[in-house]
Motif scaffolding. Structure first.
Motif, PDB file in Angstrom:
ATOM      1  N   PRO A  18      -1.161  11.033   0.854  1.00 55.09           N
ATOM      2  CA  PRO A  18      -1.475   9.901   0.441  1.00 55.09           C
ATOM      3  C   PRO A  18      -2.834   9.379   0.561  1.00 55.09           C
ATOM      4  CG  PRO A  18       0.120   9.684   2.238  1.00 55.09           C
ATOM      5  CD  PRO A  18       0.144  10.956   2.092  1.00 55.09           C
ATOM      6  N   ALA A  19      -3.405   8.533  -0.207  1.00 51.35           N
ATOM      7  CA  ALA A  19      -4.760   8.078   0.169  1.00 51.35           C
ATOM      8  C   ALA A  19      -5.090   8.042   1.812  1.00 51.35           C
ATOM      9  CB  ALA A  19      -4.864   6.608  -0.471  1.00 51.35           C
TER      10      ALA A  19
ATOM     11  N   PHE B  78      -8.770   4.626  -6.182  1.00 52.24           N
ATOM     12  CA  PHE B  78      -7.583   4.152  -7.147  1.00 52.24           C
ATOM     13  C   PHE B  78      -7.096   3.063  -6.534  1.00 52.24           C
ATOM     14  CE2 PHE B  78      -4.155   6.156  -4.715  1.00 52.24           C
ATOM     15  CZ  PHE B  78      -4.802   7.235  -4.198  1.00 52.24           C
ATOM     16  N   MET B  79      -6.972   2.996  -5.122  1.00 52.70           N
ATOM     17  CA  MET B  79      -6.419   1.747  -4.646  1.00 52.70           C
ATOM     18  C   MET B  79      -7.218   0.207  -4.901  1.00 52.70           C
ATOM     19  SD  MET B  79      -3.590   2.608  -3.029  1.00 52.70           S
ATOM     20  CE  MET B  79      -2.795   3.851  -2.430  1.00 52.70           C
TER      21      MET B  79
ATOM     22  N   GLY C 173       0.779  -1.328   0.112  1.00 53.15           N
ATOM     23  CA  GLY C 173       0.072  -0.012  -0.184  1.00 53.15           C
ATOM     24  C   GLY C 173       0.702   1.259  -0.044  1.00 53.15           C
ATOM     25  N   LEU C 174       2.101   1.267   0.866  1.00 54.25           N
ATOM     26  CA  LEU C 174       2.889   2.524   0.595  1.00 54.25           C
ATOM     27  C   LEU C 174       4.331   2.226   0.301  1.00 54.25           C
ATOM     28  CD1 LEU C 174       0.687   2.781   3.163  1.00 54.25           C
ATOM     29  CD2 LEU C 174       1.700   5.012   3.309  1.00 54.25           C
ATOM     30  N   THR C 175       4.884   3.273  -0.141  1.00 50.51           N
ATOM     31  CA  THR C 175       6.460   2.935  -0.960  1.00 50.51           C
ATOM     32  C   THR C 175       7.296   2.316   0.258  1.00 50.51           C
ATOM     33  OG1 THR C 175       6.110   4.690  -2.276  1.00 50.51           O
ATOM     34  CG2 THR C 175       8.412   4.397  -1.562  1.00 50.51           C
TER      35      THR C 175
ATOM     36  N   TYR D 216       8.013  12.120   2.533  1.00 49.63           N
ATOM     37  CA  TYR D 216       8.497  10.754   2.454  1.00 49.63           C
ATOM     38  C   TYR D 216       8.560  10.470   0.873  1.00 49.63           C
ATOM     39  CZ  TYR D 216       4.011   8.243   1.447  1.00 49.63           C
ATOM     40  OH  TYR D 216       2.973   7.758   1.209  1.00 49.63           O
TER      41      TYR D 216
ATOM     42  N   PRO E 273       7.265   9.383  -2.063  1.00 52.71           N
ATOM     43  CA  PRO E 273       6.514   9.903  -2.867  1.00 52.71           C
ATOM     44  C   PRO E 273       6.215  11.218  -2.982  1.00 52.71           C
ATOM     45  CG  PRO E 273       5.354   8.579  -1.307  1.00 52.71           C
ATOM     46  CD  PRO E 273       6.631   8.101  -1.010  1.00 52.71           C
TER      47      PRO E 273
ATOM     48  N   ASP F 221      -4.960  12.148  -5.138  1.00 53.76           N
ATOM     49  CA  ASP F 221      -4.914  11.334  -3.581  1.00 53.76           C
ATOM     50  C   ASP F 221      -5.695  12.153  -2.544  1.00 53.76           C
ATOM     51  OD1 ASP F 221      -2.052   9.470  -4.448  1.00 53.76           O
ATOM     52  OD2 ASP F 221      -2.295  11.515  -5.299  1.00 53.76           O
TER      53      ASP F 221
ATOM     54  N   ALA G 160       1.755   1.201  -3.625  1.00 56.53           N
ATOM     55  CA  ALA G 160       2.724   2.135  -3.794  1.00 56.53           C
ATOM     56  C   ALA G 160       3.248   2.945  -4.954  1.00 56.53           C
ATOM     57  CB  ALA G 160       4.034   1.471  -3.122  1.00 56.53           C
ATOM     58  N   ALA G 161       3.698   4.056  -4.931  1.00 54.25           N
ATOM     59  CA  ALA G 161       3.878   4.867  -6.456  1.00 54.25           C
ATOM     60  C   ALA G 161       5.002   5.513  -6.649  1.00 54.25           C
ATOM     61  CB  ALA G 161       2.816   5.872  -6.171  1.00 54.25           C
TER      62      ALA G 161
HETATM   63  C1  PHB Z   1       3.039   5.617  -1.534  1.00 51.20           C
HETATM   64  O1  PHB Z   1       3.400   5.630  -0.312  1.00 51.20           O
HETATM   65  O2  PHB Z   1       3.717   5.374  -2.712  1.00 51.20           O
HETATM   66  C2  PHB Z   1       1.798   6.200  -1.898  1.00 51.20           C
HETATM   67  C3  PHB Z   1       0.846   5.658  -0.964  1.00 51.20           C
HETATM   68  C4  PHB Z   1      -0.697   6.461  -1.309  1.00 51.20           C
HETATM   69  C5  PHB Z   1      -0.874   7.387  -2.193  1.00 51.20           C
HETATM   70  C6  PHB Z   1       0.317   7.587  -3.001  1.00 51.20           C
HETATM   71  C7  PHB Z   1       1.493   7.103  -2.814  1.00 51.20           C
HETATM   72  O3  PHB Z   1      -1.824   7.913  -2.320  1.00 51.20           O
END
Ligand code: PHB
Length: 398
Positions: A232-233, A310-311, A109-111, A178, A180, A260, A133-134
């Motif tokens: 983030p979301a 979007f998730m 879910g997260l980077t 962080y 992203p 987001d 993660a993006a």
């Molecule tokens: C990320 O941690 O990569 C991340 C998570 C949620 C978002 C965008 C980036 O909406």
């Protein structure tokens, strides 16, 4: 001499027996066709629970719609909660590979959670499908990573060009501090400046338990045309609440950002103060296609009326990618064969046409510029401009 000979014979005998047992196991495996196990690791507790819940719901919906068998092999989903702790993600990934013999690792879910798992995917030669993660760098951290979510640099494209053409010349940026957030800050600033904009201040807010108040005061003092935001979301609602509490909605300072901030999961909860907010992103629950209308209806029906964000789409498409790859390999779960099958894959997602870049293993997709509007009494991100088949601009340059 005789004793040595006897010892040697005993060792040889043990080796032969061991080999026979190994062959036996192989024979059994081939005959019984073990299920293909997919390990889905997500934040299902903690501040990013909504991300985990959305991705899991998306993945399960795809399986429900397409059955649990591909190329004659049963698919078994094993869902694990990492609580958004990167060490836990890595440990769980290791356990899933060793104990559960998963053929695919998925979720993230997260980077930091995706990055922590990359060495496991490389070592075990198991595909790692990143559904949430993006940060741009993620796909470069393992040749087994393939992404179905989005890239930070992609989602800034639309808004950075739209803003200067629509009266937004001087901007303050505010991002979660962080990976992203830093990516997005850099990508937005470079494109916004190239489009004639000016950035007067760059603010970074801690990711954990964010208190936006002191930052919002600085924004008020700087009097920009607009504030550009990435959080983030799940965090957008907290940000918007503080934005309104500090009276910034009445200050004449416009608000722009990546989608987001106005994610579909929380948009109705934010309320009418979000009306008119312009963002760019790759998915809106209001995307006007038949595929999306069906997806949104089915997702809501399966999840007590929860609207997909979007998730949710990242999870749905991630499972689609796994199914399509297994179909292409005719059920062969060799990690390299699966990743090779994923390269270049193209299909129609609820977000629009998407593909996996054969060189970078990253998602290529449309980016839409959208405005929050009321449709049938509910708030939606209504798309009004499209950038087609956007690649990660950083990787295109390389
Ligand atoms: C990320 O941690 O990569 C991340 C998570 C949620 C978002 C965008 C980036 O909406």
């Amino acid at each position: 001499m005789r004793r040595h000979l006897l010892a040697l014979l005993a060792v040889l005998g043990a080796l032969v027996a061991q080999d026979a047992r190994t062959q036996d196991v192989w024979a059994q495996d081939a005959g019984a066709q073990e299920p293909v196990r997919v390990g889905l690791i997500l934040p299902l507790t903690g501040p990013f629970t909504s991300t985990g819940r959305q991705i899991e719901a998306g993945a399960r919906l795809y399986m429900r719609e397409h059955g649990d068998t591909v190329a004659g092999r049963k698919i078994e989903l094993i869902v694990k909660d990492d609580g958004n702790v990167a060490d836990a993600t890595k440990r769980i990934a290791q356990e899933l590979v060793i104990n559960e013999k998963v053929s695919v690792l998925a979720g993230f879910g997260l980077t930091p959670l995706a990055l922590a798992t990359a060495p496991i995917a490389t070592e075990a030669k198991v595909p790692q499908v990143v559904m949430g993660a993006a940060t741009s760098i993620i796909t470069e951290r393992s040749p087994f990573i393939v992404r179905t979510s989005m890239v930070t640099t992609q989602i800034t494209v639309g808004i950075a060009e739209w803003a200067p053409r629509n009266g937004v010349k001087r901007v303050v940026t505010l991002v979660s501090d962080y990976a992203p957030g830093i990516d997005i800050e850099k990508a937005f600033i470079s494109r916004f400046k190239a489009s004639g904009g000016e950035v007067i201040s760059e603010l970074r807010v801690p990711l954990a338990n964010p208190d936006f108040a002191p930052f919002l005061q600085r924004v008020r003092d700087a009097k920009p045309d607009a504030l550009f935001v990435f959080v983030p979301a799940g965090v957008g609602a907290i940000f918007m609440k503080q934005f309104v509490e500090r009276g910034l909605d009445k200050s004449g300072i416009r608000l722009i950002g990546t989608g987001d901030m106005t994610d579909d999961d929380i948009l109705n909860g934010i309320g009418d103060v979000a009306l008119g907010l312009t963002t760019s992103h790759h998915y809106s629950a209001a995307h006007p296609s038949e595929t999306n209308r069906k997806f949104v209806a089915a997702f809501k029906a399966a999840n007590n009326g929860l609207r997909p964000n979007f998730m949710g789409v990242g999870g749905y498409d991630g499972m689609a990618l796994i199914y399509k790859a297994l179909a292409a390999t005719k059920g062969n779960t060799d990690g390299q064969a699966l990743v090779d099958a994923m390269r270049g894959m193209k299909w129609e997602s609820p977000r629009g046409p998407i593909s996996i870049d054969p060189d970078t293993r990253d998602i290529v997709q449309n980016i839409y510029v959208r405005r929050v509007e009321k449709v049938d009494g509910e708030l939606y991100n209504v798309e009004f401009a499209t950038y087609e088949a956007v690649k990660d601009p950083l990787k295109v340059r390389n």
